[in-house]
Every structure is written in structure tokens, then in C-alpha cells.
Design an enzyme around this catalytic site. Structure first.
Site, PDB file in Angstrom:
ATOM      1  N   SER C  64      14.571 -67.412  83.351  1.00 57.12           N
ATOM      2  CA  SER C  64      14.082 -66.622  82.211  1.00 57.12           C
ATOM      3  C   SER C  64      14.872 -65.347  81.954  1.00 57.12           C
ATOM      4  CB  SER C  64      12.613 -66.244  82.421  1.00 57.12           C
ATOM      5  OG  SER C  64      11.804 -67.385  82.353  1.00 57.12           O
ATOM      6  N   LYS C  67      16.439 -65.180  78.699  1.00 55.68           N
ATOM      7  CA  LYS C  67      15.707 -64.845  77.474  1.00 55.68           C
ATOM      8  C   LYS C  67      16.173 -63.516  76.880  1.00 55.68           C
ATOM      9  CE  LYS C  67      11.793 -67.696  78.787  1.00 55.68           C
ATOM     10  NZ  LYS C  67      10.542 -67.806  79.557  1.00 55.68           N
ATOM     11  N   TYR C 190      17.374 -74.656  74.969  1.00 55.91           N
ATOM     12  CA  TYR C 190      16.562 -73.674  75.701  1.00 55.91           C
ATOM     13  C   TYR C 190      16.695 -73.885  77.209  1.00 55.91           C
ATOM     14  CZ  TYR C 190      12.239 -71.696  77.653  1.00 55.91           C
ATOM     15  OH  TYR C 190      11.331 -71.035  78.431  1.00 55.91           O
ATOM     16  N   TYR C 242       6.551 -61.270  83.027  1.00 61.47           N
ATOM     17  CA  TYR C 242       5.394 -62.151  82.912  1.00 61.47           C
ATOM     18  C   TYR C 242       4.126 -61.320  82.920  1.00 61.47           C
ATOM     19  CZ  TYR C 242       8.989 -65.459  84.359  1.00 61.47           C
ATOM     20  OH  TYR C 242      10.139 -66.183  84.471  1.00 61.47           O
ATOM     21  N   VAL C 260      12.245 -67.344  87.392  1.00 63.53           N
ATOM     22  CA  VAL C 260      11.620 -68.023  88.537  1.00 63.53           C
ATOM     23  C   VAL C 260      12.636 -68.521  89.558  1.00 63.53           C
ATOM     24  CG1 VAL C 260       9.506 -68.726  87.365  1.00 63.53           C
ATOM     25  CG2 VAL C 260      11.507 -70.238  87.323  1.00 63.53           C
TER      26      VAL C 260
END
Lengths: 306, 306, 306, 306
Positions: C64, C67, C190, C242, C260
Site C-alpha cells: 500500500s 498508494k 492496481y 489504515y 502490509v
């Protein structure tokens, strides 16, 4: 087939082995100490016959079964549009004491049988009666023909001592303008209704009007209209067993209302009213052996609304 | 009182003024263009009599009514424990296409009549049938005795073009391990089932077995056991009308299943099956005039399960 | 105090005992097999100094963290009003892959760092780039100055094999009109972004522009405006970890983004970029030892945005 | 660039046209009657300089800004583990007075700045102080150096008259065992804290310790440790602006706390404290012109934590 003493005895024997697999309600001490092996059933037919087995004449805390009685009183006192703008008629799909849906739906509870809905009904009775506790007791004594029915004060006080969740529900509805009186006095009445002590025999006779188009068998007293009787049964069928109404309809196929004291009443419209009692509950909060007894009875006598 | 042609005619005349107060489903063009003033009713008794009024022989898209047929097939193919571990039996308390509860409850839909539940059932039929669309069509033709029933391909394709929400539901269940096949082929079958074109007469005859303990009237063909018939009726009573099941039970008092095409079937167990059609819907997605017609019929003929 | 090699070595020694108390991500096999005792840190200052300790030059799956890179590209390609009408800027208060809020808020994700938000950003990049995977790789190689950075195809394919939840999210947004392309090709891009393999050194250098008002240190290349750099940092501070963003701000006090795979990047605006890596995660999905290392570093060098 | 009187004057002139586009809080009459065209700003630097413009010395109801003061007191009185087991540190992602998350998370509020969290903090202060209202007033007078600060009794009583929602929140926490005292006395204290009347000048000076590592500028009084000061700022940055914290970080880039009276305080750690006031609110409940003024100030003086 007609229900007989023998059928009831057989059924109780068959379900007795379930005792030990459920869990007696323990959120208040007064309920937790009820012996878990009590088991009783009473069938009251529209022609006035009472058939019983087991601990059918022993009194227990009827708890949420009282919600059907309070609703009946509210339907007598209020016009339908007054009542149903304050409480809905739909299954909630959530736990009986949840606030989530209540907040999302602006303080209007889904139905009169979840806590929020019953508390709104209590608020409405409080607005009309000068002595609501007295009036409800009078009503139940008349319906059951039993002058000795009383409130269990220990249970009522114990509920009041553990009333925070219900107080939260009441204040939330009040913040949305759906609660008219002071919270604590209304809750006190609500808890007293839940603390009615009645036996299976008392209950079966009390709810006779719901099997008999609104007329109490034997006494022929008018309680509600045939339409109202049908409506109360419809509400019990879709919302009467907490989050287990679908399963109950699937297995038993009768309108019913349960309480965490382990009692359940069930209606065979046009024929009879049944009350069972076994204190241990299933995960949905309904009597484990009681539900099973009703399922067996439904099969044996071939009665189901479906 | 027995239902008669005159009673049905009167009822349609009484409910016709409601037309204009509801809203025809418009989420796909193929449904939006149905004339809003269609109105029909058919009553099919267990002794094989068919009584009709209005546009009872005109075909329309049965949409979610097909969910009761798919469930019937799944109950024939699977053991109860196989079926009911993948879909529940409780009212959802939420919109028919919501993902919220589905996520919170780990991909197990509340009941077979919300979209998620019907999609799981479609997945189960897909696993067992080599040509599920063909099998369902065969099944419906047999039940209705009408060989001309077909899928409306325009509707099915239009649904497929607007399938994102249902694809999201299917993939969510798949992520929880509650979906076994490829998503799109299953959805294609699901949409075809919804796109069955049937008339009130077709529908009333098709569902005859639910009023007759699992046996199709006239042909005497065994469809499901008496117990299964009772169970399907119970599920329809608690979950068959989207988020309006409680209100429908309260007003009509019959197990039923509705579709956004404006059709509703309702069952009087032991007596008759009723199908109504009026395309305009109420806010819960159930036929506005159709529900009212069923309420009036229930009153006129004095039939209700409660 | 300035960060030194000695400080970094000390910190890694202090946090190493945490290894064994977290849990390596195991939702795909390719991540589950990473040795849990890897531990590395790299600090890259605005004047181009790189200080490292432990496994700082070993590559891992950035997951992530990508992102923040995709968001940077989207901010280059789109006007703010185009971007922010499709994705919000607020913390979600829910799990990173939840659909509940997404449904209630009509398919507009809370922020670009939860899965739904990053998938919308991927959809936007897909609409503008003919070869989005290639362009992102080019971008990362340029930022890091490392031509050898590649996608881990095993990880990317493994993610694709477990893509049901993300497919559900994408289809839900598509049903609300907030997704323009075919779902699977976008998800493929993605997942490739998530499968970038980079070391702490690569990451610290890559994100140098966020500590340096949008200009890459050493190369002086313009990446984003000072305002955009500040905005990305703000989004990372409130939404980058998160459901542990508040705790991270409280303990570490730097804008950051975690993955993660056990990596975290953190920014000291005006001074330096820090990258840590330790595969075991805390219950919020953030690197356990990595977070602790950043907390200690923040204390030792007296840097925090608060 | 340093903030100057001229810069503040210019900014107020630029944001004044926003007046008329927001909405003064009207849930209690005492707030609804505040003139909507009030506009003031005060900047208080760590070296003790106070720069002001507009209605900077006019008092208004600080409302939720008081939550930062109560939290400071609680952090002085309780060990971190005592405090943070009763209230979390994460953004809620929901409205400031929602019960939904609170029920799902077992009565532990997300952070001390939503109503539920502030009410828990009030409960904790109530348990330790014999006269909590008096102690808070003493604390604020000391911090601001203004002996004339008082509670607005009209506002406090008006809040108490509209306290149902907050009572519901308190009782819900009580049902989960996260509330130790009687509900109404605690709420009374909570509402008094919200009803503090202070000016921008009072507020900027009061919160000086958060910009100065826990030491009050000028008086050099120790209020909290540097670590605690950093922690409070971190909590304000992620949770201080209701459901608009992300947007505020993105636009303004400073830790802040707002109140529905239209005030906002913002911190530039190491440099200065800023207080603005304009009664009209945006849809998130934060001052519309006040937020815009802070955004402009952040740009003009080039200060942001990001």
C-alpha cells in the site's frame, strides 16, 4: 389431530434431553437463579379446554411476552395512525436492544417487540393512564381470570438497576422527539410489565383472544376487533422472536412471542393458544426446549399457519 | 366466502385509482417502458378452478418472484443442512441489495429472497445443473402447464448491462468463500430467471403446489414435501416482500413474493394461490395497487393465515 | 540532533525483541513466506545524505505504500476538483477494505489510501495512460534513481487470484457511477503497483520530494508543487496508516504510509524521509517493529511535526 | 514571514464575504441568537507577542474547544494506560454525536474530541475532583491570565434542556461499564465546560502551552510534558475538527480544535497559537470563514506542519 394430555406428555419427554444445552438468562441475578430444569406446556382451545403437562402451573417471569399485552392496550387506546407513526411494523434484522438502526431511522423503532418499540409503547401508555402499572395488572388478571397474578418486585428492581442500555435507547428516542414523558418513570413501568409472574396456564388463557378473533373464550369478552387480532398475530409472526422470527416460522409455523424468562406463547388462529416454558435459551434468546416442543406439537397435531 | 369473478372485478375497480401514485421500476429501460395502467388478478384454487379479472393473461417480467422457484429447485437438489449453511432464514431489515449486513455477517446472506441470497441459490443451481437456464424454463413450463413461457432476452441483457451492484454482491460472497463458480455466468443465469415472462394465470397455476402441501393441483404432480411447502411459505411470510414483509403480513396476512415488475403471488395454504399485477411500485418496491388488491381480497373472502 | 548510523543501529537493536510478537501478512502465499526477522531502516536527508542500518538494501513488496505514488501521479494528471469529487480526504474510521461506508456514502471512498480510494485512483490513471503499469514503473525508477526496480509477478498474480474483495469494491463503485473502465484490467494494474519490489533505500530516496516541497533532492527534479507536497503529507498524516493513523500520529508524529509487506515511509517535512521494514504486523496491519523504530527515532532526533 | 497586524487585517477582509454562506448553530436558542457577522482573530507567539484583528476581544461560547482543556486536565490526573483504555485515539469517520460506532465498539469512544469521548473524560474528572466546574474555571483563568472568564449559565442550562442525545451516549457507555458516576451531574459539568465564554485573545493565550512544548509562554508555568504537548497536538490533528479533520489538515495543515460557537484554535508547534472566531459553520460544523482565515494565514506566513 386434536392435542391431548398424552401428546403433551410425550413431547415434554422428547425435548427434556435438550436441557443443559442452552443458557439461562443471567443479565440480572433474579433471573439467573431460576432452576434450569423447569419444563411446562399448556394448550387452551377456543372452546375453553385447557390441556397441560409438566410445570404448567408454576409461575415465571414473562419478560418480553408482556410486549404483546402492552401493544394490545395501546391498540385499544390509540388510533392506528397515531400508534404506527411512532413505531414501525417491520422486522429489525438486528439484536433486540441495538441502537444502530434506531439512530439511522431517526428514533422510530422498527416494531413494538424490540426493546425500543416496547419502550415507545410504554411511553404512550404512560401518557394516557394515570396508573399504568395498576391498569396492566388489572388487564392481565381479567384476561387470565387469575386474581393472584402479581409483579415480581425483585425482578423489576433488578431490571431497574441494570437499565442503562434501555435508558440510552429511551433518551435517543427522546432526542428525536419520539418520547413524551420522563425517562425513568416510564422505564419503571416497562420493567414492571416485564416482571409479571405468570404460569403457562395463565398465559395460554390470557392470550386466548388472539386465537379467537379478539374475543376472550369462555367469558366472551371483547378485547380487540377481529382485524386487530389478525394484525397482532401478523406482527408476532414477523417480529415476535427477536432475531429468530424466520427460523421460528420455518420450524413452528405459528405467530408467537417469547421472553428471556424462557416462556413462549404461540397462536393457532381459530383454534388454540399454546404456552411453553423452559428457562434455557438458544443464542437468539428464545427458549431452546420450548421452541422444540412447539415444533413437535405443530407436527403432531398438524397445525401451522403455512 | 368463496372468491368469485364479481369480487375480483370489484376489487380491481376499487384499486384502479391508485394508478398514478406509484412508480414503475426504471433501473433498466426494458422495465421502464411497461404501461403503468396494466392491472390483473388470477385466483387458482386447490380444486383446479381459475378465476380471473383484468389483464390476467398478459405476460410481464416476474423478476424476484422467480426467487421462490429457484429456491424450490435448490430444496429439491440439496440437503437442508447444505442449503441453510450458505443462506439464512431471517428477515434482513435492510434494502434488498445492501452489502452492509452481508459484510458484517461474513458473506452469508440473510435469506434466499434478498438479492445476495438468490445469487447464492443461483450459484448452487449452477453447480448441479449443466444447463440451469434450460432446467428452470422446463420446470416453470411444467408447473404452469404453459409451453410458451420464455425468457425475455431484452430484459435479461439489460439486467446484465446494469449488473454492477449484483456483481459486487457476488464477489463479496466469493471473498468469504460462499460462492463456488465464476461470477458472470452465474449472474447471467440469475438475470434470466428474473426475466421470465409470465401472466397472472401462469403464476397462479405455477405456485399451486405451495397452497396444496407440495402437490400440484390438477396434475397431482409431487413437487416438494408438505414440510418443504410449509417452509417455503414461512420464508415468504417473513422475508418475501423486501423491506415491507411486516406491513404485508399486517395488511394482507398471506405468505407472498413480489417482483419489481409489479407482480405478487400470495398463498392461502390449503385453499388457493393468488397472482396480481400492477406495474407501479410503492417505496418498498412492491406493487402498490397489487398489495391493495390482495388486502381487499383477504377481507372480502375472509382469508388470512392470522 | 542529527540522525547517525549509530543511532539507527541502536534503534534496530532495541526493537529487534519485538520480532515474534506480530504476524506476517498471510492472505496471499507470496507474502506469507517472507522471513519474519528482516529489519531495516534508511534515512534520506534533503541534502542528499543516505544513512542506513540492517536490511536496508533488501527489496520487499511495498504494497500500500504504492498508494502514495499513484496519488502523486493522479495529482499531476487531474485538476483538484476532478480528483476530489471522486475520492474524499477524510479518515474512514473503518477497516481498509470495508464496503459498509462505501455503500452508505454512494460509492465515493473516504480517502485515497483505503483500498476503495486507491482503486478509484487506479481507474483514473487507467483512463489517462495507455500503459499505466509501464508509466508507474518509469516514475518509480526515476524517483529512486534505481533502474532495477521491478514488479514481483508472483505477488501480482497471487493478489489477482485473491481479488474477490477488491473486485466487489470496484463493482460497487461502478454501480454508483464512480468507476469508468473494465474492473479486471484496472485491478490488474492496481495489484502490480502493490507488487513493486523496493528496498528501504529505494523508498527513502523515492519519497524525497515529500520532505523537500515537491522537488526531488540531488536531482532537483520538480515532482509536485509545494502546496501539493503539503497536501499529500496532510493526507498521509490523517489517513496513511489504515485504522491506526491516530495512534501513529500520537506516538511517531510524522506523516507516513504503511504497507502490509511491513514497510513504512515517514516524512519530516523540510528535513528528511525515513523508510523502515519489518514484516510482522500489529493488529491494525502496520509494521510492529517498524512503528516502534520510528517512535524511537522521533524521540532520539527530536523530530515530530507536533 | 512573521504574522503582522496588517496580514491579519487583510485576511479578515478577504474572508468576510463568506459571511452569509454558512449557518449559525441553532440547536439551542442561546447559540442561535449570536450575530452572524462577528469575525476575529488573535495570534499569540511563543515569545509572548499578541497580534489581533477584528472582534478578537469579544467573548463567545467556546463549546467543543473546551474538550482540549478537559483532556489536558485528564492527562495531568491519570496515567496514560488508565486514560487510553477508556477512550481511543483514532478518527471516528462518523458524526460527532453518533452512537453507532460506540455500540459496535463496546462503549469505548474513538477519541476524546467526539461527544462520547469528551463525556468519558468528564466522567473521569468528576471522579477525581470534588468541584470539577470550579477547577476547570480556575485552570482556564490561570492559563489565560484573565480572572473574568465565566461560564455562560444561559448556554449551560439550555444545553442541559437539550441533553437527550448526550444522555443517551452516557447511558450507553454506562451499560458497557465505561462510565462511573451518575449521568446527569457529569453532563452538567460537561455542558458547563462547553459554556465557557472566552475571546480569541483569551483562547490564543490559554493554549500557548501546546505551541511551546507544554510550558505556558510569559509565565513559564509547566502545564504538561513536551511529550504530552506533542500528543495533544497529534490528537487534534487527526480528530480535532469533527468529520472535517482530513480537509482541515489538507487546507490549513495545523493541529486544531473547533467548536460550534464558531471558534477554532490552531497550533504552529514551536512558534505560535492562533484563535479565530466567526459564528457561521460549514456542513461539518466548523467555522466557515474561520477555516478560510486559517488557510490564508498558513499560506501568507508559510507555516504548516506538513
Amino acid at each position: 389431530m386434536k392435542p391431548t394430555k398424552q401428546i403433551l406428555d410425550d413431547i415434554l419427554n422428547e425435548v427434556r434431553p435438550l436441557i443443559g444445552q442452552g443458557k439461562v438468562a443471567d443479565y440480572i441475578p433474579a433471573l439467573a437463579c431460576v432452576p434450569n430444569d423447569k419444563l411446562g406446556i399448556a394448550v387452551y382451545t377456543n372452546d375453553g379446554e385447557m390441556i397441560t403437562s409438566g410445570d404448567a402451573d408454576e409461575r415465571f417471569s414473562i419478560q418480553s411476552i408482556s410486549k404483546a399485552l402492552s401493544l394490545t392496550l395501546a391498540m385499544e387506546l390509540y388510533q392506528p395512525e397515531e400508534l404506527w407513526q411512532r413505531v414501525g411494523k417491520e422486522p429489525s434484522g438486528q439484536a433486540f436492544n441495538s441502537l444502530i438502526q434506531l439512530e439511522m431511522e431517526q428514533g422510530v423503532p422498527r416494531n413494538p417487540f424490540i426493546n425500543a418499540g416496547a419502550i415507545v409503547v410504554a411511553d404512550m401508555l404512560f401518557s394516557r393512564f394515570s396508573a399504568p402499572k395498576h391498569r396492566l395488572l388489572e388487564f392481565v388478571r381479567k384476561l387470565s381470570g387469575n386474581e393472584h397474578i402479581i409483579y415480581d418486585r425483585v425482578v423489576a428492581n433488578s431490571e431497574m438497576d441494570h437499565s442503562d442500555r434501555n435508558a440510552s435507547i429511551a433518551y435517543l428516542m427522546r432526542s428525536f422527539g419520539n418520547f413524551d414523558n420522563e425517562v425513568m418513570p416510564v422505564l419503571k413501568n416497562y420493567f414492571h410489565a416485564c416482571a409479571l409472574n405468570m404460569s403457562c396456564i395463565d398465559l395460554a388463557r390470557t392470550f386466548g383472544y388472539l386465537a379467537n378473533k379478539g374475543i376472550q373464550p369462555e367469558t366472551n369478552e371483547f378485547i380487540v376487533t377481529p382485524m386487530q387480532s389478525k394484525q397482532i398475530n401478523a406482527l408476532m409472526a414477523t417480529c415476535g422472536l427477536y432475531d429468530g422470527a424466520g427460523e421460528f416460522a420455518y420450524r413452528v409455523g405459528m405467530p408467537g412471542k417469547s421472553g428471556v424468562g424462557g416462556g413462549i406463547i404461540a397462536i393457532v388462529p381459530g383454534e388454540m393458544t399454546i404456552a411453553v416454558w423452559s428457562p434455557e435459551l438458544d443464542p437468539s434468546g428464545n427458549s431452546l426446549a420450548g421452541t422444540q416442543a412447539l415444533e413437535l406439537l405443530s407436527e403432531r397435531i398438524g397445525r401451522s399457519i403455512f
